[in-house]
Write an enzyme that holds these catalytic residues in place. Structure first.
Site, PDB file in Angstrom:
ATOM      1  CG  PHE A  95      -1.901  -1.111   1.227  1.00 46.71           C
ATOM      2  CD1 PHE A  95      -3.142  -0.944   0.624  1.00 46.71           C
ATOM      3  CD2 PHE A  95      -1.601  -2.336   1.805  1.00 46.71           C
ATOM      4  CE1 PHE A  95      -4.067  -1.986   0.602  1.00 46.71           C
ATOM      5  CE2 PHE A  95      -2.531  -3.381   1.791  1.00 46.71           C
ATOM      6  CZ  PHE A  95      -3.765  -3.199   1.182  1.00 46.71           C
ATOM      7  CD  GLU A  96      -0.985   6.112  -2.476  1.00 44.71           C
ATOM      8  OE1 GLU A  96      -1.743   5.696  -3.345  1.00 44.71           O
ATOM      9  OE2 GLU A  96      -0.656   7.303  -2.387  1.00 44.71           O
ATOM     10  CB  ALA A  97       0.238   5.056   3.462  1.00 46.89           C
TER      11      ALA A  97
END
Lengths: 256, 340, 340, 256
Positions: D49-51
């Site tokens: 996930f990008e975070a």
């Protein structure tokens, strides 16, 4: 009290580290000076090591700037990029360097002795982080014995920038404005840098040292402060703490 | 409202070579991408092996390597000894404060080129005579950098870039013998040196904990190893302890090297010996002194190397030679400030 | 021996504006250095204060701010509410997935410009009508970026640089409405966009643990907060718990924000509410839905804001309004997958 | 078994995610597809996930790509730069995007509807990480309903690059060679991209969907594979797992 050259230099250097400032140090004399400063003058002096240690409660003198003492009960155990970027960002006030040769502008050689890079007469340890710290910290201090061989008109290799060729040269090269050499502490005297010419200027002579002795130990022309003073000799409490708490095994001061 | 939009204007500039050094590794980010896509082990499968197999399979003569840790701290000694035993040749090295690691590889005559920041000294311990001679004689070709420059060259690669702007080295001979380019900021005109991304063929890192897939934890300072692990095309991990995957998943915040960066994992207890391993054991200063002393005489050195490297089968054999668990326990006491 | 030294050659290049957006903050690294030297709190002294005092002393009308966390996760809600209560105006914002945080500041009409990557949506929860209207009406001036571009703009600043080369945005309208510059690699000629370093006037970050000096630990993902903390000129920390300094020193590997970056520390339990705080409490989805629903009618919204922000003295007053510890405990159960 | 459009798209998408590959997903349908793939086809599919979340054991569908579910018992809880740099370095095989408009080259608009950037008719959420993922991951997949409004000749704003203006355009812009759109999965068909022209090319039509229906739902000319097949309808085990394990509260499939 009697003291040797190394003790003298460490004690004098320790007095220049203000409280609440940040210093990146290497092992040896610089680390001893920072530890002494913490214990006597600047309890909140923040010591960083280039491999990542930030604000340790040093249990003893580190052997390496990356050994586990450098982050013993530290505020942070970070990384080399973290320390170098903190320097590049302008947060580090002081650093301490040494070297084999130094010129009147505070340029330092710790790379090689000889004429030809591809065939050095003597290969020295190299920059390591010295060039980075001397480029990026605000004020660079040096602790070094003083003699004609070390204090020389032309150093064989500029490893770490002092004021390079003089006023404006650091800025012209792209180095951060306002940074540069601050003090050179030798076994003979304390040397600052002239605001105008960026050349070395003697500020105080150590007890018993003459101007002649300093001149004959220097391979270039020194400037002299209008009010050259006599350096305060190491005090009893400085020497006691240095010998008993900072370097009880005489790793560093034993070399003096 | 403050506004700095005026900085956004066309400028003609010249990029100039900032030094006359060599670039030993390909900084091209597109070629690195293709390598990572095609060769990086995406499979989360068991990667445990032996040091000997790992060196055989993942280090070739001519490779350029990066070594984790700093000086004689958290170094992958077992892999370095094995490279010497297997007689690896023409190795290139990234030398940001490589000390005992450099000394080992020089003793084995493994190295022929070095991006050099600090390699011939062992910090407070003094200089290595053989390391110094190898460079003075021209046996090892060198290009000058600094610790930060090499760190940032790794970081450029770790970020998937081909260069990074830096503010060190400027105006010095260190720059002159580097392979940096002079450039300026597209916005502010500030002068920078651009350093080329450093993607080593092989990274070798010793860690505190890894699972069999290569998910790793390191306690204490990271030095440049987070970026090195990401920059390296192949990555060999030695670990003090293999731990179950659930130990990794219990504290995912602590994972500094995820498995997909790793090609081989080997459990090597006391694997940084004679170096320091934070929270585990201190460096063996007596042994390092013996080594430095042996360098004064070629015969002494040959005997020393025979006894500790060539004459033993593996790293555990070396640990036996230096005094086994009794000696190691002393170093553990020293690390943990236990008064014996 | 592989050799890429031929890349080291002179090149004439042109830097071209890559977009028509605005640069709201000064990317100059030298000026940032001077600010950090003269203004950053080098003293390791107690910095605890109240949210109200911190906002009064460290956030001025017209300031440009960066907010920690991501979306409605680990956001410094207490500080944002206080900014609304104190009626802060003309605030600039770095909007890498700012969702509920953006919504709060828009409700308070605090913002007049935004470096925008993702701000009007609340991810799976839907769009904020007031956030959308504020941008459609032109009330908020915007420059386009992406999450990575904003992250790397922070990183450039955290590294003490004035720009960073990136490979995103290229060729799109996102680029066209950004304030990036077109450039190429000094070695490989690869095309890059240069993004300007982003040094916010104020960073605001909510953490799990801090000591009174501001040495902080964060559990779970860091998002962009490591770089934001280093890039920000001033830094306000709210923390779930104040812990003794010895807790920090026990595990120095966990310190992600050292004290010398921090200007103010405030203990705010449940400080990310109604956002998620990893390992502590889940987001209050019902409350976030109520907020979105209230936006459909200006009177409803006014009443909602009166009840939850303007009409309470401080953040604890807000927690009382939403159901106090009973509700918070439900969210804790949810976070920790406890079946009630 | 009966199924709705959302279930159809998720089931089809899940089949394209190979085992032992790395995918960065957002919330919603992409995450559901990745979870379904993990449970049925690709147990070692690595979800990021990008975070910052890497390889979680997802206990349920995340609400945000930064919420604590995205790193629940994960292999690593890292950071946004770490994920984006992993993409830029070329380690991420797949990503999944959505958007309000898409053109024949797979360019996506998720920023605004209207003519004037300074006064958009409708402001959409924006790029977030979409442009980054579509620029830097190797293969971009899209899940989207298909109609004339969405599949349009000229999109109002190119938020995320597809093949831009056609062959060679990504490379010319400086985007990493070899990356780009891979599949578009709609409620009507599965669309690939023609190797030569980089234009959308229908590969399979969903059961019961006609060529005419697809043509009238598309605002530009589609290419057709020489051997257009009929998509395999969602299978019973796919639907069961999707409904019972992946999305039991029908957060996503309830929208279909």
């Amino acid at each position: 009290m009697e003291y040797n050259d190394m003790e003298l230099m460490i004690c004098l250097a320790s007095r220049y580290l203000e409280d609440d400032s940040i210093v990146v140090v290497g092992t040896g004399a610089p680390c001893a000076a920072a530890m002494l400063a913490q214990k006597l003058y600047s309890p909140r002096l923040m010591i960083m090591f280039e491999a990542g240690g930030i604000g340790p409660l040093l249990p003893s003198m580190p052997i390496s700037v990356g050994d586990s003492r450098t982050f013993y009960r530290a505020l942070a155990a970070s990384s080399m990029p973290e320390i170098m970027e903190t320097c590049q960002r302008g947060l580090v006030d002081y650093t301490f360097l040494g070297g084999a040769q130094i010129d009147q502008y505070g340029n330092i050689n710790s790379t090689m002795i000889g004429e030809d890079y591809t065939a050095p007469r003597v290969r020295l340890p190299g920059s390591g982080g010295a060039n980075d710290l001397g480029s990026l910290c605000w004020k660079t201090m040096m602790i070094t014995p003083q003699d004609q061989r070390r204090f020389t008109e032309k150093i064989d290799f500029v490893t770490t920038p002092g004021y390079l060729t003089g006023p404006g040269a650091r800025e012209k090269a792209g180095l951060p404005p306002g940074s540069g050499p601050y003090k050179v502490i030798t076994n003979l005297c304390v040397i600052g840098f002239d605001d105008q010419s960026k050349r070395m200027k003697v500020e105080s002579m150590h007890p018993g040292i003459t101007k002649e002795k300093i001149i004959e130990s220097t391979g270039f022309e020194l400037l002299w402060s209008e009010s050259v003073t006599v350096s305060d000799a190491p005090k009893e409490d400085e020497l006691n703490i240095l010998r008993n708490e900072v370097d009880p095994y005489r790793y560093i001061i034993g070399r003096g | 409202m403050a506004d700095f939009t005026e900085l956004l204007k066309e400028k003609n500039v010249t990029y100039r070579p900032g030094g006359c050094g060599k670039i030993y590794t390909d900084p091209d980010a597109d070629r690195a991408r293709v390598y990572f896509r095609d060769q990086k082990p995406r499979k989360m499968v068991e990667k445990t092996t032996t040091v000997s197999e790992a060196v055989k399979n993942f280090v070739s003569d001519g490779d350029y390597i990066g070594i984790g840790g700093f000086g004689a701290n958290r170094i992958p000694t077992a892999v370095l000894h094995e490279m010497v035993r297997q007689g690896k040749k023409s190795i290139g090295l990234s030398g940001h404060t490589a000390t005992h690691d450099f000394q080992i590889l020089v003793a084995g005559k493994c190295i022929d080129r070095c991006d050099i920041a600090y390699v011939v000294g062992l910090e407070a311990r003094g200089l290595s005579k053989i390391a110094r001679t190898a460079i003075e004689s021209g046996e090892i070709d060198t290009t000058e950098w600094t610790n930060a420059a090499l760190t940032w060259r790794y970081k450029a690669a770790a970020m998937g870039l081909s260069f990074m702007p830096v503010r060190c080295m400027l105006g010095t001979d260190t720059q002159k013998f580097s392979a940096a380019m002079e450039m300026e900021c597209p916005f502010t005109g500030t002068r920078y040196l651009a350093v080329p991304a450093l993607y080593p063929d092989v990274g070798i890192i010793h860690v505190h904990r890894s699972d069999v897939y290569g998910n790793c934890q390191i306690d204490g300072i990271m030095v440049a190893d987070s970026d090195l692990a990401r920059a390296a095309k192949r990555l060999i991990i030695t670990t003090e302890r293999l731990v179950p995957n659930r130990v990794i998943r219990r504290e995912p915040t602590k994972t500094v090297i995820p498995y997909y960066l790793v090609d081989a994992v080997i459990e090597v207890p006391f694997g940084s010996y004679p170096g320091n391993m934070a929270y585990e054991y201190f460096s063996d200063e007596a042994h390092l002194r013996d080594w430095l002393k042996a360098e004064n005489d070629p015969e002494d050195l040959a005997a020393f190397l025979q006894r500790h490297i060539y004459g033993v089968k593996d790293f555990n054999g070396y640990l036996d030679q230096i005094g086994g668990m009794s000696r190691l326990q002393e170093l553990r006491y020293q690390e943990n400030l236990v008064e014996k």
